[in-house]
Design a protein around this motif. Sequence first.
Motif, PDB file in Angstrom:
ATOM      1  N   GLU A   1       0.730  -1.245   0.169  1.00 29.80           N
ATOM      2  CA  GLU A   1       0.070   0.067  -0.088  1.00 29.80           C
ATOM      3  C   GLU A   1       0.954   1.339  -0.129  1.00 29.80           C
ATOM      4  OE1 GLU A   1      -3.153   0.093   2.879  1.00 29.80           O
ATOM      5  OE2 GLU A   1      -3.501   2.024   2.615  1.00 29.80           O
ATOM      6  N   LEU A   2       2.078   1.086   0.702  1.00 25.21           N
ATOM      7  CA  LEU A   2       2.977   2.333   0.775  1.00 25.21           C
ATOM      8  C   LEU A   2       3.267   2.703  -0.386  1.00 25.21           C
ATOM      9  CD1 LEU A   2       5.041   2.026   4.134  1.00 25.21           C
ATOM     10  CD2 LEU A   2       3.227   3.579   3.608  1.00 25.21           C
ATOM     11  N   ASP A   3       3.658   1.665  -1.417  1.00 26.92           N
ATOM     12  CA  ASP A   3       4.075   2.085  -2.728  1.00 26.92           C
ATOM     13  C   ASP A   3       2.985   3.061  -3.498  1.00 26.92           C
ATOM     14  OD1 ASP A   3       6.401   0.712  -2.635  1.00 26.92           O
ATOM     15  OD2 ASP A   3       5.425  -1.056  -3.136  1.00 26.92           O
ATOM     16  N   LEU A   4       1.889   2.546  -3.347  1.00 27.31           N
ATOM     17  CA  LEU A   4       0.826   3.454  -3.904  1.00 27.31           C
ATOM     18  C   LEU A   4       0.473   4.603  -3.350  1.00 27.31           C
ATOM     19  CD1 LEU A   4      -1.690   0.361  -4.620  1.00 27.31           C
ATOM     20  CD2 LEU A   4      -0.283   1.490  -6.220  1.00 27.31           C
ATOM     21  N   ILE A   5       0.868   4.692  -2.233  1.00 33.10           N
ATOM     22  CA  ILE A   5       0.670   6.187  -1.478  1.00 33.10           C
ATOM     23  C   ILE A   5       1.397   7.098  -2.056  1.00 33.10           C
ATOM     24  CG2 ILE A   5       0.710   7.371   0.840  1.00 33.10           C
ATOM     25  CD1 ILE A   5      -0.564   4.740   2.097  1.00 33.10           C
ATOM     26  N   PHE A   6       2.870   6.832  -1.717  1.00 28.55           N
ATOM     27  CA  PHE A   6       3.817   7.825  -2.222  1.00 28.55           C
ATOM     28  C   PHE A   6       4.033   7.645  -3.549  1.00 28.55           C
ATOM     29  CE2 PHE A   6       4.279   7.113   2.222  1.00 28.55           C
ATOM     30  CZ  PHE A   6       4.547   8.606   2.612  1.00 28.55           C
ATOM     31  N   LYS A   7       3.796   6.844  -4.282  1.00 26.72           N
ATOM     32  CA  LYS A   7       4.233   6.780  -5.842  1.00 26.72           C
ATOM     33  C   LYS A   7       2.790   6.689  -6.522  1.00 26.72           C
ATOM     34  CE  LYS A   7       8.690   5.267  -4.827  1.00 26.72           C
ATOM     35  NZ  LYS A   7       9.085   4.033  -4.090  1.00 26.72           N
ATOM     36  N   PHE A   8       2.078   7.362  -6.004  1.00 25.50           N
ATOM     37  CA  PHE A   8       0.587   7.164  -6.916  1.00 25.50           C
ATOM     38  C   PHE A   8       0.648   7.915  -8.270  1.00 25.50           C
ATOM     39  CE2 PHE A   8      -1.089  11.574  -7.134  1.00 25.50           C
ATOM     40  CZ  PHE A   8       0.033  12.276  -6.257  1.00 25.50           C
ATOM     41  N   GLN A   9       1.550   8.633  -8.464  1.00 31.24           N
ATOM     42  CA  GLN A   9       1.731   8.890 -10.143  1.00 31.24           C
ATOM     43  C   GLN A   9       2.083   7.903 -10.808  1.00 31.24           C
ATOM     44  OE1 GLN A   9       3.838   9.633  -7.572  1.00 31.24           O
ATOM     45  NE2 GLN A   9       4.720  11.496  -7.803  1.00 31.24           N
ATOM     46  N   LYS A  10       2.862   6.924 -10.378  1.00 32.09           N
ATOM     47  CA  LYS A  10       3.526   5.733 -10.992  1.00 32.09           C
ATOM     48  C   LYS A  10       2.199   4.887 -11.435  1.00 32.09           C
ATOM     49  CE  LYS A  10       6.590   5.510 -12.678  1.00 32.09           C
ATOM     50  NZ  LYS A  10       7.040   6.246 -13.763  1.00 32.09           N
ATOM     51  N   ALA A  11       1.462   4.788 -10.479  1.00 28.17           N
ATOM     52  CA  ALA A  11       0.247   3.892 -10.688  1.00 28.17           C
ATOM     53  C   ALA A  11      -0.436   4.430 -11.742  1.00 28.17           C
ATOM     54  CB  ALA A  11      -0.544   3.731  -9.112  1.00 28.17           C
ATOM     55  N   TYR A  12      -0.854   5.889 -11.746  1.00 30.61           N
ATOM     56  CA  TYR A  12      -1.665   6.491 -12.671  1.00 30.61           C
ATOM     57  C   TYR A  12      -0.946   6.084 -14.068  1.00 30.61           C
ATOM     58  CZ  TYR A  12      -5.131   9.043 -10.031  1.00 30.61           C
ATOM     59  OH  TYR A  12      -6.183   9.532  -9.351  1.00 30.61           O
ATOM     60  N   TYR A  13       0.310   6.230 -14.153  1.00 37.81           N
ATOM     61  CA  TYR A  13       0.788   6.171 -15.676  1.00 37.81           C
ATOM     62  C   TYR A  13       0.625   4.663 -16.008  1.00 37.81           C
ATOM     63  CZ  TYR A  13       3.449  10.559 -15.087  1.00 37.81           C
ATOM     64  OH  TYR A  13       3.549  11.896 -14.883  1.00 37.81           O
ATOM     65  N   MET A  14       0.972   3.674 -14.987  1.00 39.55           N
ATOM     66  CA  MET A  14       0.540   2.142 -15.496  1.00 39.55           C
ATOM     67  C   MET A  14      -0.791   2.094 -16.024  1.00 39.55           C
ATOM     68  SD  MET A  14       3.182  -0.001 -13.061  1.00 39.55           S
ATOM     69  CE  MET A  14       3.562   1.120 -11.922  1.00 39.55           C
ATOM     70  N   LEU A  15      -1.701   2.610 -15.294  1.00 41.48           N
ATOM     71  CA  LEU A  15      -3.225   2.576 -15.505  1.00 41.48           C
ATOM     72  C   LEU A  15      -3.538   2.910 -16.907  1.00 41.48           C
ATOM     73  CD1 LEU A  15      -5.794   1.564 -14.199  1.00 41.48           C
ATOM     74  CD2 LEU A  15      -6.150   3.697 -13.283  1.00 41.48           C
ATOM     75  N   ASP A  16      -2.933   4.052 -17.169  1.00 44.55           N
ATOM     76  CA  ASP A  16      -3.018   4.634 -18.520  1.00 44.55           C
ATOM     77  C   ASP A  16      -2.365   3.592 -19.615  1.00 44.55           C
ATOM     78  OD1 ASP A  16      -4.453   6.794 -17.850  1.00 44.55           O
ATOM     79  OD2 ASP A  16      -2.928   8.295 -18.053  1.00 44.55           O
ATOM     80  N   GLU A  17      -1.629   3.046 -19.285  1.00 48.11           N
ATOM     81  CA  GLU A  17      -1.093   1.941 -20.334  1.00 48.11           C
ATOM     82  C   GLU A  17      -2.185   0.656 -20.410  1.00 48.11           C
ATOM     83  OE1 GLU A  17       0.967   2.572 -22.638  1.00 48.11           O
ATOM     84  OE2 GLU A  17       1.433   4.448 -21.907  1.00 48.11           O
ATOM     85  N   ILE A  18      -2.763   0.596 -19.402  1.00 49.10           N
ATOM     86  CA  ILE A  18      -3.649  -0.617 -19.448  1.00 49.10           C
ATOM     87  C   ILE A  18      -5.079  -0.346 -19.969  1.00 49.10           C
ATOM     88  CG2 ILE A  18      -4.554  -2.463 -17.804  1.00 49.10           C
ATOM     89  CD1 ILE A  18      -2.224  -2.017 -15.985  1.00 49.10           C
ATOM     90  N   LEU A  19      -5.447   0.835 -19.472  1.00 47.58           N
ATOM     91  CA  LEU A  19      -7.109   1.053 -19.811  1.00 47.58           C
ATOM     92  C   LEU A  19      -6.991   2.490 -20.427  1.00 47.58           C
ATOM     93  CD1 LEU A  19      -8.645   0.044 -16.253  1.00 47.58           C
ATOM     94  CD2 LEU A  19      -9.138  -1.026 -18.591  1.00 47.58           C
ATOM     95  N   ILE A  20      -7.793   2.559 -21.570  1.00 43.20           N
ATOM     96  CA  ILE A  20      -8.322   3.848 -21.985  1.00 43.20           C
ATOM     97  C   ILE A  20      -9.872   3.908 -21.976  1.00 43.20           C
ATOM     98  CG2 ILE A  20      -8.241   5.581 -23.974  1.00 43.20           C
ATOM     99  CD1 ILE A  20      -5.385   4.829 -24.372  1.00 43.20           C
TER     100      ILE A  20
END
Lengths: 161, 996
Positions: A100-119
């Motif tokens: 969970e901590l990864d997603l808290i502090f690096k939420f931007q990365k999660a967003y970038y990855m999401l944009d590569e998976i879903l549009i």
Amino acid sequence: MIHFILLISRQGKVRLTKWYSPYSQKERSKVIRELSGMILTRGPKLCNFVEWRGLKVVYKRYASLYFCMCINQEDNELEVLEIIHHFVEILDRYFGSVCELDLIFKFQKAYYMLDEILIAGELQESSKKTVARLVSAQDSLVDAAKEEANSLSNIIAQATK
Amino acid sequence: MALSGMRGLSVFISEIRNCQNKEQERLRVDKELGHIRNRFKNEKGLTVYDKKKYVWKMLYIFMLGYDVDFGHMEAVSLISAPKYPEKQVGYLVTSCLLNENHDFLRLAINTVRNDIIGRNETFQCLALTLVGNIGGRDFAESLAPDVQKLLISSSCRPLVKKKAALCLLRLFRKNPDVVNVDGWSDRMSQLLDERNLGVLTSSMSLFVSLVSNNHEAYWSCLPKCVKVLERLARNQDVPQEYTYYGIPSPWLQVKTMRALQYFPTIEDPNTRRALFEVLQRVLMGTDVVKNVNKNNASHAVLFEALALVMHLDAEKEMMSQCVALLGKFIAVREPNIRYLGLENMTRMLMVTDVQEIIKRHQAQIITSLKDPDISIRRRALDLLYAMCDISNAKDIVEELLQYLGTAEFTMREELALKAAILAEKFAPDLSWYVDVILQLIDKAGDFVSDDIWFRVVQFVTNNEDLQPYAALKAREYLDKPAIHETMMKVSAYLLGEYSHLLARRPGCSPKEIFSIIHEKLPTVSTPTISILLSTYAKILMHSQPPDPELQNQIWAIFSKYETSIDAEIQQRAVEYFALSKKGAALMDILAEMPKFPERESSLIKKAEDTEADTAELSAIKSRAQQQASNALVVTDQHPANEPPQVTQLGMVKIPSINNLENNHVDQEVTQTNGIMGEVEPQNGDILGDLLAIEGPPGVSGTETLTEEGALALAPVGELENAVKPVIDIAERFRDLCVKDSGVLYEDPYVQIGIKAEWRGHQGRLVLFLGNKTTSSLDSVHAVILPPSHLKLELSSVPEIIPPRAQVQCPLEVVNLCPSRDVAVLDFSYKFGTTLVDNKLRLPAVLNKFFHPVTLSAEEFFPQWRSLAAPPLKLQEVVRGVRVMSLGEMTNLLNSLKLIVSPGLDPNANNLVASTTFYSESTQSMLCLVRIETDPADRTQLRLTVASGDSTLTFELKEFIKEQLVSIPAASRPPVLQPTIQPISSSDPGALLAGLL
């Protein structure tokens, strides 16, 4: 079609939201409140779907985090359930056993990855390898720009010495 | 790792995390927003790094649910930065902060467009992602052609192409009118040849959207889809990275099968065979495995395959296999599969006739109703509702009732409604229906809407056999120590109406009934008190001979409530008190409520309204039409006379001639001592409510009435007919009631004229059916729907009327007994492809069987005095009378062949008229009428009618009232302006009461 994605912690904290259908900020808060109330209280051995306001929410709990995706009633629930898992596997691969901590502090990365998976609320890429490759290409573009900026500032610094 | 170094952001996130409570968090957020606002205000010294850091913070704050109403400009401005790192942040934060409705987004269109048409692939990707996620109409208008070009460009690499496909999907989905996809079937066909599975997945999503909009244009792509499925099923040319737990891209398989479901059928036998082979493999070859993800993925494909089979398998080659699979699924332990099994069974019921096979699983489905998971219980409830028919209704409804006791609040209302509907629709017998509804109210009173108890009252009122039983049941519930208020209402209502039917049973004397009801009065709310007061008045009326003790008790209550603060209660108390002192008049006024016209159940409509899934509904509807039980109509005494219903569940009101007539018969039968009561409006609003739920929303009482009042009159089919009459049919009918020839109906194609001759109780009408057009009219049908008091014989009507021709159809009429009911001519024909169907009232009305007679004073008065009392002589004060002079009124009566004898009545404001009425049962019968007008108030008068036959007296009185009272549009107006309740001209209950 996926209308929105929510990542909510067991305590009801929002970790990530992505909205493919237009919801105002007020509506978003309401949705999150309602769904937290419904989903976080569900027992462990129940199915992964809840019906909500004529739509369906497919959710899955990973450790302390609930991944929720809202879809139309006629959409294929299991397919979406595995999109969630696909996303989690990609996060896992990138962060190296994601927590969970990864997603808290690096939420931007999660967003970038999401944009590569879903549009547009639809699956864009089902190959984890391809997503990983594209995300790391982005990273290196950013790194390269940084280095360039650094070397540029070095040159300027030297020239103005 | 990029971005790891943004220390300020990490510190901020930590601080937010460390906040002890929401208040602290808000303070910290406010502080930060203030800081960011300041920094943005003074851009001097703001580095690109700072800008990025602040917009990330803004996004984080926004994600937590706080409003961020500034800084959008800064986020958008990053989009136009020349370098990738800034651009990337700008695009992402913009697409999260804004949505398609933000005007601000327009500012970015140009930059976005430049990135899309530019050469930089990574910029293209960013721009396409933004548009794909939040692009609105403006974007569709200015960017769709560019995106389309990109998608079909041969130089475009997969990473851009797949984004372009989904971007176009969004633009098209949101604005199909803006995005031009003419000629895209060829393009799509090419895209579906794509080898790269990432691009193919995106393209398939786009394809689904295109075919869902218009499958006709994409027939050529259908074989391509089957090829894709074959490729995946055989695992040919599927790179390892595109298999998911060993399954070749399950998502692409699902998408492709979804696309195929938009085609109505597959005609080419080879394609069809290939597809069915794939489907067969999926159905047969999907095993349950240990790995959850593999299991889910393979079942995702399996359920999609099931859906496709249901859609395509008209020949039912594989249907039984599907049902067997679903039967297996609903019993497995895995909750997801159980859920989907139930869901897909419900879907299957809609598309094919598998009712019988699914019934075999009924026990298992009922078990699912007790599942710990509410999602599964909901599915089970829906399925039980869908599969219910007359054979299993008892079991299913009883299960639902049982479940009601333990169901969670969120489900109870739906559950109660569904149980009520099923009970109504499929009741094997009526007493069971009453049992169910009362149990429903008992167990879940809070969740039983008023419609449900109104409906049970309607049924009991309309089914005499049921009345003692219902009253007894209501009485039993009152013995319970605590009962729900709704139960109190329905019990009080039923006992008020019907408790006298129980009088000989122990504990059911009027006194006992009264005291057990009155016991509860202190515990109920105001609206219920009004109902109780009505009940008391009814009990009082039914206790014959009057019991002075009971009378005093009830009077005491009435006088207590005469000062009630609630206007409704006060009014009732005052009126009942006054009424109950009138002795016999009370009987007239408080007689039992007449039957309700049969109508569509409001419950079903309500359920339809609340159901989101329209497809499901239509299926349920069509099944309901096939299988609805007759139980609830069997008590109808003349089913053969029932006017044909337009559609069972249609919205069109059907004129229930029959009902009306039944009511009369009924009134005669049920009224004690043959006293012709008029319907009393005291329960006006209760009755009003009952009707209101049936009526179309927003229709006021009077309007409802016009529609109902129209009863037999209106061309009922009119609503549906495309062809409209060119004359005012109601007006023509009124004319023809006093004339013997004229036009009955006319539209652009047809004219129907009528000519009549009357002799005693017999008549001969000739219908002139004229074709106004220059082509022939086909499928001409004329059917007479006779009320029971008329014998009508229509000679045969030719099926075709030649161009410009007129055919004559004689119609023989015999009047059997006095009645105001009207015969209806159901006339239909085809012009071209339009079917025109009209139901027209025939002017074979009561006054046609009158023969004028003028009496002298010597003849009149002895007759008048000999017919001294009800039921042979009836008197009534009529209000709401059309204002007319005495002369006009005389003319009106004369035109009806009620001949006024001037000077007979010593009072010049009164009219006396007489006529002879002919029917088979009464033979010739003298009728006497006296009208006493009030010169001070022309809108009211007192009407007295006398004849040697009680039915005739009643019918004639009502008939005259109808002629005198003005309610426009309905020539058969519900006359009874209540004699006691002055508010009532808008009170639907009162108006209806008059009508009946």
